[in-house]
Design a protein around this motif. Structure first.
Motif, short mmCIF file in Angstrom:
data_model
loop_
_atom_site.label_atom_id
_atom_site.label_comp_id
_atom_site.label_asym_id
_atom_site.label_seq_id
_atom_site.Cartn_x
_atom_site.Cartn_y
_atom_site.Cartn_z
N MET A 237 -89.76 10.63 23.15
CA MET A 237 -88.47 10.52 22.46
C MET A 237 -87.34 10.27 23.45
SD MET A 237 -88.68 13.54 19.61
CE MET A 237 -87.05 13.14 18.99
N ASN A 238 -86.34 9.56 23.04
CA ASN A 238 -85.18 9.33 23.89
C ASN A 238 -84.08 10.29 23.48
OD1 ASN A 238 -82.50 8.05 24.69
ND2 ASN A 238 -83.98 6.79 25.79
N ASP A 239 -83.76 11.20 24.36
CA ASP A 239 -82.80 12.24 24.02
C ASP A 239 -81.42 11.67 23.73
OD1 ASP A 239 -84.77 14.12 24.35
OD2 ASP A 239 -84.24 14.60 26.42
N ILE A 240 -81.03 10.60 24.42
CA ILE A 240 -79.69 10.04 24.21
C ILE A 240 -79.58 9.44 22.81
CG2 ILE A 240 -78.08 8.25 24.95
CD1 ILE A 240 -79.07 8.68 27.80
N LEU A 241 -80.58 8.67 22.40
CA LEU A 241 -80.55 8.11 21.05
C LEU A 241 -80.53 9.20 20.00
CD1 LEU A 241 -83.04 5.09 21.07
CD2 LEU A 241 -80.56 5.01 20.79
N ALA A 242 -81.39 10.20 20.16
CA ALA A 242 -81.46 11.28 19.19
C ALA A 242 -80.16 12.06 19.13
CB ALA A 242 -82.63 12.21 19.53
N ALA A 243 -79.56 12.31 20.30
CA ALA A 243 -78.32 13.08 20.35
C ALA A 243 -77.15 12.34 19.72
CB ALA A 243 -77.99 13.43 21.80
N ASN A 244 -77.23 11.00 19.71
CA ASN A 244 -76.14 10.20 19.17
C ASN A 244 -76.38 9.71 17.76
OD1 ASN A 244 -73.88 9.36 21.31
ND2 ASN A 244 -75.81 9.60 22.42
N ALA A 245 -77.54 10.04 17.18
CA ALA A 245 -77.88 9.50 15.86
C ALA A 245 -76.89 9.95 14.78
CB ALA A 245 -79.30 9.91 15.48
N GLU A 246 -76.50 11.21 14.81
CA GLU A 246 -75.56 11.68 13.80
C GLU A 246 -74.19 11.01 13.94
OE1 GLU A 246 -73.71 15.88 12.02
OE2 GLU A 246 -75.10 15.93 13.72
N LYS A 247 -73.73 10.86 15.20
CA LYS A 247 -72.44 10.20 15.42
C LYS A 247 -72.51 8.73 15.02
CE LYS A 247 -68.83 9.48 18.88
NZ LYS A 247 -68.43 9.68 20.30
N THR A 248 -73.67 8.09 15.29
CA THR A 248 -73.86 6.70 14.87
C THR A 248 -73.68 6.57 13.36
OG1 THR A 248 -75.29 6.03 16.71
CG2 THR A 248 -75.66 4.93 14.60
N GLU A 249 -74.27 7.50 12.62
CA GLU A 249 -74.12 7.45 11.17
C GLU A 249 -72.68 7.70 10.75
OE1 GLU A 249 -76.99 8.83 7.97
OE2 GLU A 249 -75.61 10.53 8.03
N GLU A 250 -72.03 8.68 11.37
CA GLU A 250 -70.67 9.04 10.98
C GLU A 250 -69.69 7.89 11.19
OE1 GLU A 250 -69.84 12.49 13.27
OE2 GLU A 250 -70.90 13.86 11.89
N GLN A 251 -69.85 7.16 12.30
CA GLN A 251 -68.89 6.08 12.60
C GLN A 251 -69.33 4.73 12.04
OE1 GLN A 251 -68.69 6.25 16.89
NE2 GLN A 251 -70.28 4.69 17.16
N GLY A 252 -70.55 4.69 11.47
CA GLY A 252 -71.02 3.46 10.82
C GLY A 252 -71.44 2.38 11.77
N ARG A 253 -71.73 2.71 13.01
CA ARG A 253 -72.22 1.75 14.00
C ARG A 253 -72.76 2.54 15.18
NH1 ARG A 253 -66.50 -0.79 16.08
NH2 ARG A 253 -67.82 -2.00 17.50
N PRO A 254 -73.68 1.98 15.95
CA PRO A 254 -74.24 2.74 17.07
C PRO A 254 -73.17 3.10 18.10
CG PRO A 254 -75.62 0.84 16.58
CD PRO A 254 -74.34 0.68 15.79
N THR A 255 -73.36 4.23 18.73
CA THR A 255 -72.47 4.60 19.82
C THR A 255 -72.71 3.65 21.00
OG1 THR A 255 -74.03 6.12 20.87
CG2 THR A 255 -72.60 7.02 19.12
N ALA A 256 -71.75 3.60 21.90
CA ALA A 256 -71.90 2.75 23.09
C ALA A 256 -73.12 3.20 23.90
CB ALA A 256 -70.64 2.81 23.93
N GLU A 257 -73.34 4.51 23.96
CA GLU A 257 -74.50 5.03 24.68
C GLU A 257 -75.81 4.56 24.04
OE1 GLU A 257 -73.93 9.16 26.98
OE2 GLU A 257 -73.79 9.32 24.80
N SER A 258 -75.88 4.57 22.71
CA SER A 258 -77.09 4.14 22.02
C SER A 258 -77.38 2.67 22.28
CB SER A 258 -76.95 4.39 20.52
OG SER A 258 -76.85 5.77 20.24
N LEU A 259 -76.35 1.85 22.27
CA LEU A 259 -76.54 0.43 22.54
C LEU A 259 -77.01 0.21 23.97
CD1 LEU A 259 -73.43 -1.04 20.69
CD2 LEU A 259 -75.83 -1.30 20.02
N ARG A 260 -76.48 1.00 24.92
CA ARG A 260 -76.92 0.87 26.31
C ARG A 260 -78.39 1.23 26.45
NH1 ARG A 260 -71.69 2.84 27.65
NH2 ARG A 260 -72.44 4.99 27.79
N VAL A 261 -78.82 2.27 25.74
CA VAL A 261 -80.23 2.67 25.80
C VAL A 261 -81.12 1.57 25.25
CG1 VAL A 261 -81.92 4.25 24.79
CG2 VAL A 261 -79.81 5.16 25.77
#
Length: 344
Positions: free
Chosen positions: A1-25
């Motif tokens: 599992m990728n901890d960064i993607l998992a940690a940002n999944a809720e924020k990705t949903e809340e803002q309606g687009r992937p976080t910058a960290e998720s896109l970098r991963v």
């Protein structure tokens, strides 16, 4: 599992687009370059590799995986469709993010002085707020074509309001501009059978990955010391019924993955007949239904607490419920097509 993607999944949903960290991963994992042609520094990956990467991303963040899948589809359509000069331009960065829609219904294209004028609206453009290029399906001179446009030249109408896959930002893009003629090319339809299977796998991969993400959440619940409500059991694992339900959910998830990889292997092998394609499309629809069935068992295991907004399980459930209903995974149309081929 990728901890960064998992940690940002809720924020990705809340803002309606992937976080910058998720896109970098995702970029670092090579997900955006999977279908960039090798001559431009990409991987030119096959179906098995593509399905595995998207499922791995989807296990932690289905929305980010979905956007990567859309990118791969758009790049597959663009390669060999536009002029070579445009290919060199758009693939200069092999990891560049594409968005795309092959549906020409909402837009118009007409030849004018200086190029091709594009006007209209293209809905369901996953990742359009973060993509550099948008691929737009158009009818030009009666020919189904694909136009490549810098997303900076388009307007985004934030129309994506859905129960699941909220973080994909699959909004509507609006165009009113002239693009150089070389950025518009006739699509090679129906296209290679292998590519047509790949399009289905780019939406199935995130769904299968999300199912395993849900399984991770339920197994963590088993390990947490939680007990079945109002029973004498001292742990979830002490209950034979709970163990049985968990095994059934895992079996369905495993079967969904095996089916997906079997379809991908057949696509990589090539030589697919019309009957093969219809059968494999039905297999993909079956895989998606196994994902839904698996998550239903997991929700039964978790009980009402699985629907808490703080619980990742409900997010995976909603993402699978929406993603598995994509047209590429439509079960009744898959059966209809297979039956039509078999009946001649």
């Amino acid at each position: 599992m990728n901890d960064i993607l998992a940690a940002n999944a809720e924020k990705t949903e809340e803002q309606g687009r992937p976080t910058a960290e998720s896109l970098r991963v995702a970029r670092a994992a090579g997900a955006f370059a999977l279908r960039t042609p090798q001559k431009y520094g990409g991987e030119g990956a096959g179906a098995v590799r593509t399905a595995r990467v998207l499922a791995e991303l989807g296990r932690d963040c289905p929305s980010t995986a979905w956007i990567a899948g859309t990118c791969l589809t758009a790049k597959t359509l663009a390669a060999g469709t536009v002029s070579e000069d445009v290919e060199r331009e758009v693939f200069a960065d092999p990891d560049v993010l594409f968005s795309g829609s092959g549906n020409p219904a909402g837009g118009r294209a007409e030849r004018v002085e200086g190029g091709v004028r594009l006007t209209g609206r293209w809905p369901n453009m996953s990742g359009c707020e973060d993509a550099t290029w948008a691929g737009l399906g158009v009818m030009l001179d009666g020919v189904f074509s694909f136009a490549l446009v810098p997303t900076a030249d388009l307007t985004v109408d934030r129309t994506w309001r859905v129960a699941g896959m909220r973080g994909t930002g699959s909004h509507t893009v609006v165009a009113d501009l002239v693009v150089p003629e070389g950025r518009v090319g006739a699509l090679r339809l129906p296209g290679p059978p292998e590519d047509r299977m790949l399009y289905g796998l780019t939406v199935l991969g995130p769904v299968v990955g999300a199912t395993f993400g849900a399984l991770d959440a339920v197994r963590a619940m088993f390990a947490s010391g939680r007990t079945p409500y109002m029973t004498p059991y001292t742990s979830m694992g002490e209950s034979p019924g709970a163990r049985h339900w968990l095994a059934d959910a895992a079996r369905l998830a495993d079967r969904a993955e095996r089916t997906m990889l079997s379809v991908a292997a057949a696509a990589d092998a090539g030589g697919l007949s019309a009957a093969d394609q219809a059968r494999l499309s039905e297999d993909m629809a079956d895989s998606a239904r196994d994902c839904r069935s698996a998550i239903e068992l997991m929700l039964d295991l978790h009980g009402a607490s699985g629907f808490a907004t703080s619980n990742a399980l409900q997010r995976f459930w909603r993402d699978v419920a929406v993603g598995s209903r994509h047209p590429h995974l439509n079960p009744y149309l898959a059966v209809e097509r297979y039956g039509a081929v078999l009946a001649g």
